[in-house]
Structure formats: C-alpha cells, structure tokens
Write an enzyme that holds these catalytic residues in place. Structure first.
Site, PDB file in Angstrom:
ATOM      1  N   PRO A 215       0.792  -1.236   0.000  1.00  0.00           N
ATOM      2  CA  PRO A 215       0.000   0.000   0.000  1.00  0.00           C
ATOM      3  C   PRO A 215       0.824   1.284   0.000  1.00  0.00           C
ATOM      4  O   PRO A 215       0.273   2.360  -0.213  1.00  0.00           O
ATOM      5  CB  PRO A 215      -0.824  -0.110   1.285  1.00  0.00           C
ATOM      6  CG  PRO A 215      -0.035  -1.000   2.163  1.00  0.00           C
ATOM      7  CD  PRO A 215       0.685  -1.966   1.263  1.00  0.00           C
ATOM      8  N   PHE A 216       2.124   1.194   0.232  1.00  0.00           N
ATOM      9  CA  PHE A 216       2.946   2.412   0.285  1.00  0.00           C
ATOM     10  C   PHE A 216       4.174   2.276  -0.619  1.00  0.00           C
ATOM     11  O   PHE A 216       5.291   2.593  -0.232  1.00  0.00           O
ATOM     12  CB  PHE A 216       3.336   2.731   1.733  1.00  0.00           C
ATOM     13  CG  PHE A 216       2.147   2.998   2.606  1.00  0.00           C
ATOM     14  CD1 PHE A 216       1.442   4.191   2.508  1.00  0.00           C
ATOM     15  CD2 PHE A 216       1.682   2.028   3.483  1.00  0.00           C
ATOM     16  CE1 PHE A 216       0.318   4.430   3.285  1.00  0.00           C
ATOM     17  CE2 PHE A 216       0.559   2.260   4.265  1.00  0.00           C
ATOM     18  CZ  PHE A 216      -0.130   3.462   4.162  1.00  0.00           C
ATOM     19  N   GLU A 233       4.297  -0.059   5.019  1.00  0.00           N
ATOM     20  CA  GLU A 233       4.102   0.676   6.273  1.00  0.00           C
ATOM     21  C   GLU A 233       3.984   2.185   6.079  1.00  0.00           C
ATOM     22  O   GLU A 233       4.809   2.809   5.417  1.00  0.00           O
ATOM     23  CB  GLU A 233       5.274   0.389   7.228  1.00  0.00           C
ATOM     24  CG  GLU A 233       5.134   1.054   8.590  1.00  0.00           C
ATOM     25  CD  GLU A 233       6.192   0.596   9.588  1.00  0.00           C
ATOM     26  OE1 GLU A 233       6.142   1.062  10.736  1.00  0.00           O
ATOM     27  OE2 GLU A 233       7.071  -0.213   9.211  1.00  0.00           O
ATOM     28  N   LYS A 249       5.151  -3.974  13.576  1.00  0.00           N
ATOM     29  CA  LYS A 249       6.097  -4.831  14.296  1.00  0.00           C
ATOM     30  C   LYS A 249       5.465  -6.201  14.374  1.00  0.00           C
ATOM     31  O   LYS A 249       4.389  -6.360  14.951  1.00  0.00           O
ATOM     32  CB  LYS A 249       6.392  -4.303  15.715  1.00  0.00           C
ATOM     33  CG  LYS A 249       7.555  -3.360  15.764  1.00  0.00           C
ATOM     34  CD  LYS A 249       8.865  -4.101  15.622  1.00  0.00           C
ATOM     35  CE  LYS A 249       9.998  -3.189  15.193  1.00  0.00           C
ATOM     36  NZ  LYS A 249      10.158  -3.107  13.760  1.00  0.00           N
TER      37      LYS A 249
END
Length: 430
Positions: A215-216, A233, A249
C-alpha cells in the site's frame, strides 16, 4: 499558482502505467502507489510528481529548520524523502558507518507537473506558466509504450555486509544491553549489496511492485539516484488536524496452502514476542505524538491487527492524535522522527546501540518518502523492502532489519530477515 484539470479515465490502470513510463524522461520523479490496497485513511490511489521547479537538498545539519523554511516559503506541493540519518539533526547522535550510496540526507522538490489519481479520474495540476503543455502531455502519455520487458540486469552478485556468525554475535551483544537494562528493544539492520552493477531501475521497480503490491509503494528518481520501494508501512500522515501513525512490528511468512496460511496468520496474532514488540513501539509512538498533540487526544485505534500482503502477514497498530491548526507540519515530523518501528525503546539509547552494531549507514532505508500539500497536510511511508541504486557509482543496496527484544532468538531473527529480503533478492537475481 496551479491550473487544475479533472481527467476521466476509461482504464485507470492502463493510464497509470503509461504515465509512469512517460515520466522517465524527467530528472526528478516521485511516484506513490497504494496498489488499490485501501487501508483506513487513504486519500489518493496514486500520485505522480515530475519535473522540479524548485528543490532543496541538504545534509543533516539544521535539515529540519531548512525544510521548514522551504515548505513555508513554497507553500505548494513538495515531494521527496527524509533519510534515517536526520536523527543526527534532532539528537546528539552520529552516523559513521560505511555509505556506498552517497544520497543527500534530505531531498524535496516542487513539481511543475502533478497527477493525483482517485477512482476513475485523475486530477492534473500544472504550474500556471506551463499549463498550455497539458494537452500535448496527455497525448504523449496515451502513446507511451514500454520497451519489451527483460531481465533487470545480468549476473548480479549479492554480498552480505554482515555474515551469519557475525550476525549472531551482534544480536547477542544487543541482548547483553537489554539484560543490563540499557534498552528494551532496538531495530538492528543489515545490508545486502552489489558493486560494479548496472540495473534497469524502472524495470526493477515494476518487478518489485508486481511481487509485493504493497500500500505504500514508491519510485524516486533524482538524476542518477533511485529508490525502488515496496513498503507496507505508513510512518505518519496529517489530514486536517488529525495525525495518524501506523507502526508495523511482527512478521510471518505466507504459504500457498490456505490452511497453512491461516495457521501462520493466527500464530502471528498470538505470538507473545511479536505482540510485546508491537506494544512497546505503540507506547513509543504515543509518547512521540503527545509532544505536539492537544491534551488527551492521543488514541490507539487498532492494536496488533493482522494485515495480509502478497509476501508476508504483518502486525500493524494505528495511533492517532489531534494537533492545533497553528502547529507547523514539519515540527510534527521532527518530534516523531525517526519512526519508532525502525528505532526501539528508549529511542535514543536504542539508536546508539544499533549504530554500534550495524556496519552500514542506513540513509534512505528506514527513512521516509512522501509529500506536503499546500493545505499543510502530509503523508509519509517507512522506507523498508526497498532497493537503492546509485547509477554513477554502480552500487545497488537493500537492507532489512528486525526488532531485538529480550525474547529474541538469534537464529529466528536471522531467518525473519531472510523472509523480508526475499522479494528484493528475487527481483535482482531472476
């Protein structure tokens, strides 16, 4: 200052691909892509910014003050990156490890041409003095054809900066610090690299993105330097007076067997070590956000939620806060940088101990890529799962890291690093 045009798309995916091919003619390019992975707080499906009108690049000395001055003065869209080593501007820290890449510590540019993708349309914003180029550019984009795709490069020999036995020694040294009470957790990173290597950066990015579809995702080209990023992230986003952080994490591999895959996902959700890592970083993020937050506004919206990506399952938490409208966006970033998921707790001690054990200056890796808007909003990812390339130096690099806690087993940590490195290695060696 900018002329805006809404362009309806018959085939959004095809237009996006052609626009990215067309963009390669420019010296400065930033491409941000959600890959249609609609997490909460998505604003755009993708953004393309090209052709610098103004720009800033600097080392870490007073970097945030210079960025604040630049962003305030320009008061327009700016795109770029923050390297991890900007920590040295915020605290009395240093980065003396080897640097084979040689990227500036901070780089942003104001694009002449900007494409904001959402649904079945793209909002195109050109600076006024080049607005008459839009129709010709649309024609050129629609005619863009990629050359036949082939191998990324030939005979890439990937080396490890830290070999397995040395990795175990370093993790055990970090565990010694944890048992003495110096830190609770630190993110320890290692580099994989190739020298005297020429790659097709654009082709490499496309193959990396095809494998991971995160997504990034981001593609940066600034002259001879490239960042090919498949990050899952988000670091930090500001939308109005709301600030959002989504630290990761906790990682588990995927399986082609659906039952096995579900078992891996369930095991991750119940893993005490992974949950404790995540909760520690959530506490750190809450503390960082509180520095600029309105009193009582910091909230944990999601704790240890499992998200599934093409390569891995990830444990993600979402923390939000509210800020006063007079708070400068650069100050919000400075007060939280570097992101907790790439540092540890307590933050300064964790960064010092990681620096002692690591062999490579992190640079753009575990920094952030993103943008500021004219409304003083911003959105930045965490630069992980990424390939960095200096074309002039013929140096290719990717790094991976993991959180070391008192419950860490050196062999498991090493194996988790290999899982995280798989996509980058596959792209470069196939």
């Amino acid at each position: 200052m900018r002329k805006a045009h809404i362009h309806k798309l018959k085939d959004g995916q095809a237009f996006k691909k052609k626009a990215l091919i067309w963009s390669q003619q420019f010296e400065d390019v930033v491409w941000l892509d959600s890959n249609n992975y609609h997490q909460n707080y998505s604003t755009y499906d993708a953004i393309l910014a090209v052709d610098a009108f103004t720009s800033i690049q600097t080392d870490f000395h007073n970097a945030f003050a210079k960025l604040k001055e630049y962003q305030t003065y320009i008061n327009d869209w700016i795109f770029g990156y923050l390297t991890y080593d900007l920590k040295n501007d915020i605290e009395a820290l240093e980065s003396k490890n080897f640097d084979g890449l040689g990227f500036p510590d901070l780089f942003f540019f104001q694009p002449k041409k900007l494409f904001l993708f959402k649904g079945d349309e793209v909002e195109i914003q050109y600076l006024n003095f080049i607005a008459n180029e839009l129709n010709d550019d649309l024609l050129a984009i629609n005619q863009s054809v990629q050359l036949q795709r082939g191998k990324v490069a030939s005979d890439i020999k990937i080396k490890l900066r830290i070999h397995k036995d040395e990795y175990f020694d370093k993790v055990n040294a970090i565990l010694g610090h944890i048992r003495r009470g110096d830190i609770y957790e630190t993110n320890f990173c290692q580099e994989f690299y190739a020298e005297n290597t020429v790659i097709n950066a654009f082709e490499t990015y496309q193959k990396l993105n095809d494998i991971s579809k995160p997504p990034f995702a981001a593609f940066i080209k600034t002259k001879d330097k490239y960042v090919l990023c498949s990050s899952p992230e988000r670091y930090l986003k500001k939308e109005g007076n709301t600030v959002i952080s989504q630290p990761i994490k906790g990682t588990a591999k995927r399986s082609d067997n659906p039952d096995e895959d579900n078992r891996l996902k369930l095991n991750l959700s119940k893993d005490k070590k992974e949950r404790s890592e995540n909760v520690m970083i959530v506490d750190l993020v809450r503390n960082d956000l509180s520095k600029t937050a309105l009193k009582g506004s910091v909230k944990v919206e999601e704790l240890c939620k499992i998200y599934t990506f093409d390569q891995v399952h990830q444990m993600i938490s979402t923390v939000t806060s509210q800020v006063d409208s007079t708070t400068h966006p650069v100050d919000i970033i400075k007060s939280t940088f570097p992101m907790g998921s790439m540092t540890g707790a307590p933050k300064i001690s964790a960064m010092n101990i990681a620096e002692e054990q690591e062999e490579t200056k992190r640079g753009v890796y575990s920094g952030a890529i993103g943008y500021f808007s004219p409304e003083r909003n911003f959105d930045f990812n965490v630069v992980i799962r990424s390939i960095l390339y200096n074309q002039t130096k013929k140096y290719v690099s990717y790094s991976v890291g993991g959180a070391i806690t008192v419950k860490s087993d050196p062999l498991r940590e090493y194996e988790e690093c290999l899982v995280k490195a798989k996509a980058m290695r596959t792209v470069l060696e196939n």
